[in-house]
Design an enzyme around this catalytic site. Structure first.
Site, PDB file in Angstrom:
ATOM      1  N   TYR A  15       0.818  -1.214   0.000  1.00  0.00           N
ATOM      2  CA  TYR A  15       0.000   0.000   0.000  1.00  0.00           C
ATOM      3  C   TYR A  15       0.855   1.270   0.000  1.00  0.00           C
ATOM      4  O   TYR A  15       0.535   2.234   0.695  1.00  0.00           O
ATOM      5  CB  TYR A  15      -0.956   0.012   1.199  1.00  0.00           C
ATOM      6  CG  TYR A  15      -2.193  -0.810   0.935  1.00  0.00           C
ATOM      7  CD1 TYR A  15      -3.253  -0.277   0.218  1.00  0.00           C
ATOM      8  CD2 TYR A  15      -2.284  -2.134   1.369  1.00  0.00           C
ATOM      9  CE1 TYR A  15      -4.369  -1.039  -0.061  1.00  0.00           C
ATOM     10  CE2 TYR A  15      -3.402  -2.904   1.093  1.00  0.00           C
ATOM     11  CZ  TYR A  15      -4.440  -2.344   0.377  1.00  0.00           C
ATOM     12  OH  TYR A  15      -5.556  -3.087   0.094  1.00  0.00           O
ATOM     13  N   TYR A 143     -14.644  -4.095   2.669  1.00  0.00           N
ATOM     14  CA  TYR A 143     -13.274  -4.575   2.410  1.00  0.00           C
ATOM     15  C   TYR A 143     -13.103  -5.923   3.097  1.00  0.00           C
ATOM     16  O   TYR A 143     -13.287  -6.039   4.310  1.00  0.00           O
ATOM     17  CB  TYR A 143     -12.226  -3.578   2.935  1.00  0.00           C
ATOM     18  CG  TYR A 143     -10.822  -4.088   2.733  1.00  0.00           C
ATOM     19  CD1 TYR A 143     -10.219  -4.041   1.468  1.00  0.00           C
ATOM     20  CD2 TYR A 143     -10.100  -4.658   3.776  1.00  0.00           C
ATOM     21  CE1 TYR A 143      -8.943  -4.545   1.265  1.00  0.00           C
ATOM     22  CE2 TYR A 143      -8.822  -5.157   3.579  1.00  0.00           C
ATOM     23  CZ  TYR A 143      -8.251  -5.097   2.317  1.00  0.00           C
ATOM     24  OH  TYR A 143      -6.987  -5.603   2.117  1.00  0.00           O
ATOM     25  N   ASP A 235     -17.446 -11.151   8.748  1.00  0.00           N
ATOM     26  CA  ASP A 235     -16.003 -10.922   8.648  1.00  0.00           C
ATOM     27  C   ASP A 235     -15.594 -10.109   9.878  1.00  0.00           C
ATOM     28  O   ASP A 235     -15.706  -8.880   9.897  1.00  0.00           O
ATOM     29  CB  ASP A 235     -15.692 -10.179   7.345  1.00  0.00           C
ATOM     30  CG  ASP A 235     -14.216  -9.810   7.236  1.00  0.00           C
ATOM     31  OD1 ASP A 235     -13.478 -10.026   8.209  1.00  0.00           O
ATOM     32  OD2 ASP A 235     -13.818  -9.296   6.177  1.00  0.00           O
ATOM     33  N   LYS A 264      -5.991 -10.978  12.531  1.00  0.00           N
ATOM     34  CA  LYS A 264      -5.474  -9.798  13.250  1.00  0.00           C
ATOM     35  C   LYS A 264      -5.256 -10.038  14.752  1.00  0.00           C
ATOM     36  O   LYS A 264      -4.254 -10.612  15.144  1.00  0.00           O
ATOM     37  CB  LYS A 264      -6.384  -8.600  13.007  1.00  0.00           C
ATOM     38  CG  LYS A 264      -6.348  -8.115  11.540  1.00  0.00           C
ATOM     39  CD  LYS A 264      -6.916  -6.744  11.374  1.00  0.00           C
ATOM     40  CE  LYS A 264      -7.052  -6.330   9.927  1.00  0.00           C
ATOM     41  NZ  LYS A 264      -5.859  -5.749   9.341  1.00  0.00           N
TER      42      LYS A 264
HETATM   43  C1  LIG Z   1     -12.563  -6.690   7.776  1.00  0.00           C
HETATM   44  C2  LIG Z   1     -11.296  -7.177   7.131  1.00  0.00           C
HETATM   45  N1  LIG Z   1     -11.316  -8.337   6.473  1.00  0.00           N
HETATM   46  C3  LIG Z   1     -10.197  -8.840   5.895  1.00  0.00           C
HETATM   47  C4  LIG Z   1      -9.005  -8.160   5.963  1.00  0.00           C
HETATM   48  C5  LIG Z   1      -7.776  -8.717   5.310  1.00  0.00           C
HETATM   49  O1  LIG Z   1      -6.887  -9.151   6.278  1.00  0.00           O
HETATM   50  P1  LIG Z   1      -5.334  -9.360   5.911  1.00  0.00           P
HETATM   51  O2  LIG Z   1      -4.759  -7.998   5.711  1.00  0.00           O
HETATM   52  O3  LIG Z   1      -4.776 -10.076   7.086  1.00  0.00           O
HETATM   53  O4  LIG Z   1      -5.288 -10.183   4.671  1.00  0.00           O
HETATM   54  C6  LIG Z   1      -8.949  -6.935   6.648  1.00  0.00           C
HETATM   55  C7  LIG Z   1      -7.698  -6.169   6.728  1.00  0.00           C
HETATM   56  O5  LIG Z   1      -7.644  -5.037   7.071  1.00  0.00           O
HETATM   57  C8  LIG Z   1     -10.137  -6.430   7.245  1.00  0.00           C
HETATM   58  O6  LIG Z   1     -10.142  -5.262   7.895  1.00  0.00           O
END
Ligand SMILES: Cc1ncc(COP(=O)(O)O)c(C=O)c1O
Length: 425
Positions: A15, A143, A235, A264
């Site tokens: 990024y 996202y 998610d 995370k």
């Molecule tokens: C809600 C959500 N799902 C999926 C992801 C993707 O996770 P990763 O960066 O570990 O691939 C993120 C990353 O910020 C996220 O905020």
């Protein structure tokens, strides 16, 4: 060779607009809420290093557990073999999850956890012989990650622009408001027999600009979606592990998901690990004599023992009163700071001031509203770093998401730097 010269020579950062890139700061260690660079400068990590660090950097208890595990079993193929860290973690996680989950599927990160969820949901209907149920519903502005499936289920944006033609079709709906619920219902009604699943970030759209929405309305929407037998995928990669004030955002709703994605904060933010948990109903669709009904998915580091040990030690820390008290303290402190922000008597005008659990967000008014293309982020990050605080905005959306170990004094410093920025010309 120094860190910086090797970096300049060999590294391509995520990024990051590479041309004229500001040289990244070489970080040599972390402690609690602090990151320390090679010159000894300390920065309060007020965004938890991309929203992952929950108990603080280099936590001695988690480090000890990872070390002990590294001396015992560092990695093993997870097909045909199993091990204690993975099985114990699954057994401890399942009762904590918001819903009736029965199986855990491991992967490596947030994107893979959502990718797995989407594949599970799509194959569920194939295994059931209902091949026309193949559409995916997602929220506008969502996202779910950067791999192709996760990207397809995410809102089209400048991040996906180069790939839009290669992404599969998804029906995007608005996040629910009192006014639009009926419109959303009609949209779903029109497609109802063809919808396989609905993937959503509960209560908080993180990368989409820390947009928050109402749990009651999400509950109403989920109820309707579930009546249509659509598989609900929560998610919780970002919202899991108390970011929203409760252990999971799903704890705010009565209607529960069929699949949940975690990453995370799962390992305390120390190691890469993804979890996709599903209900018995989903799992049962894959139990068959027909080998074609197998879920053919896996990664080299699936259920890595070190990552699972880190997750177990993170759960140990969540069981301590101190951690829960710290979370409450941050929420209360943020609420007080919200009052100050709401006065909006700064040189820079701000709007949409909002809080969800440990997170505060607002927008700085700019001439160029296209969030990712204005320069607020660069100016803001530079300004705050110079004052010893690491903050990274999403375009003109400024937010705080600290690790739970942040002290009251450190939090005050974050607020002070924010106020200084807002009063700075
Ligand atoms: C809600 C959500 N799902 C999926 C992801 C993707 O996770 P990763 O960066 O570990 O691939 C993120 C990353 O910020 C996220 O905020």
């Amino acid at each position: 060779m120094s860190i910086t010269s090797n970096d300049q020579k060999y590294i391509w950062h995520p990024y990051t607009h590479q041309k004229n890139m500001v040289s990244p700061i070489p970080i040599v260690r972390g402690k609690g809420a602090f990151l320390v660079d090679e010159s000894g400068n300390k920065y309060i990590d007020a965004i938890s290093s991309w929203w992952v660090t929950v108990h603080g950097h280099a936590h001695p208890y988690i480090a000890k557990k990872i070390y002990q595990q590294a001396k015992t079993l560092e990695q093993v193929i997870f097909a045909g073999f199993t091990h204690k860290p993975a099985t114990e973690l699954a057994a401890r996680l399942i009762p904590l999850l918001p819903g009736e989950f029965s199986k855990i599927f491991y992967s490596d990160n947030g994107s893979t956890s959502t990718e797995v969820a989407l594949k599970m949901a799509l194959q569920y209907w194939v295994n059931k012989g209902d091949i026309n149920r193949n559409k995916i519903i997602a929220f506008k502005n969502s996202y779910h990650g950067d791999t192709f499936g996760a990207m397809s289920a995410s809102s089209r944006s400048i991040f996906t622009k180069a790939f839009n033609e290669k992404l599969f079709d998804v029906i995007f709906i608005d996040t629910p408001t009192v006014e639009n619920l009926n419109v959303i219902k009609t949209q779903l009604e029109e497609n109802k027999d063809g919808i396989a699943c609905f993937i959503y970030e509960p209560l908080l759209q993180g990368a989409g600009g820390m947009k928050m929405y109402d749990p009651k309305l999400l509950d109403t929407l989920l109820k309707y979606v579930k009546q249509q037998k659509i598989i609900c995928i929560a998610d919780e990669v970002l919202t899991g592990f108390y970011r929203t004030g409760k252990m999971f955002a799903g704890d705010y709703m009565n209607e529960k998901a069929d699949i949940i994605c975690l990453s995370k904060g799962l390992t305390g933010g120390t190691m890469a690990l993804g979890v996709t948990a599903c209900t018995q109903n989903i799992y049962t669709a894959f139990l068959s004599d027909d080998k074609l009904k197998t879920f053919y998915h896996g990664h080299s580091f699936t259920a890595n023992p070190l990552a699972c040990s880190a997750a177990l030690s993170s759960l140990d820390l969540f069981e301590k009163k101190k951690c829960i008290n710290d979370i409450k303290r941050i929420i209360e402190s943020n609420a007080k700071f919200m009052d100050i922000l709401s006065l909006n008597n700064f040189k820079r005008r701000i709007k949409n001031i909002r809080q969800l659990g440990t997170i505060i967000a607002f927008e700085v008014e700019t001439e160029q509203e296209d969030a990712y293309l204005n320069n607020v982020s660069e100016v803001f990050t530079k300004f705050s770093l110079e004052k010893g605080v690491y903050l990274r905005s999403l375009g003109n959306t400024i937010y705080i998401m600290p690790p739970y170990c942040i002290t009251g004094k450190q939090l005050k410093k974050v607020y002070t730097v924010l106020r200084k920025f807002l009063n700075h010309e």
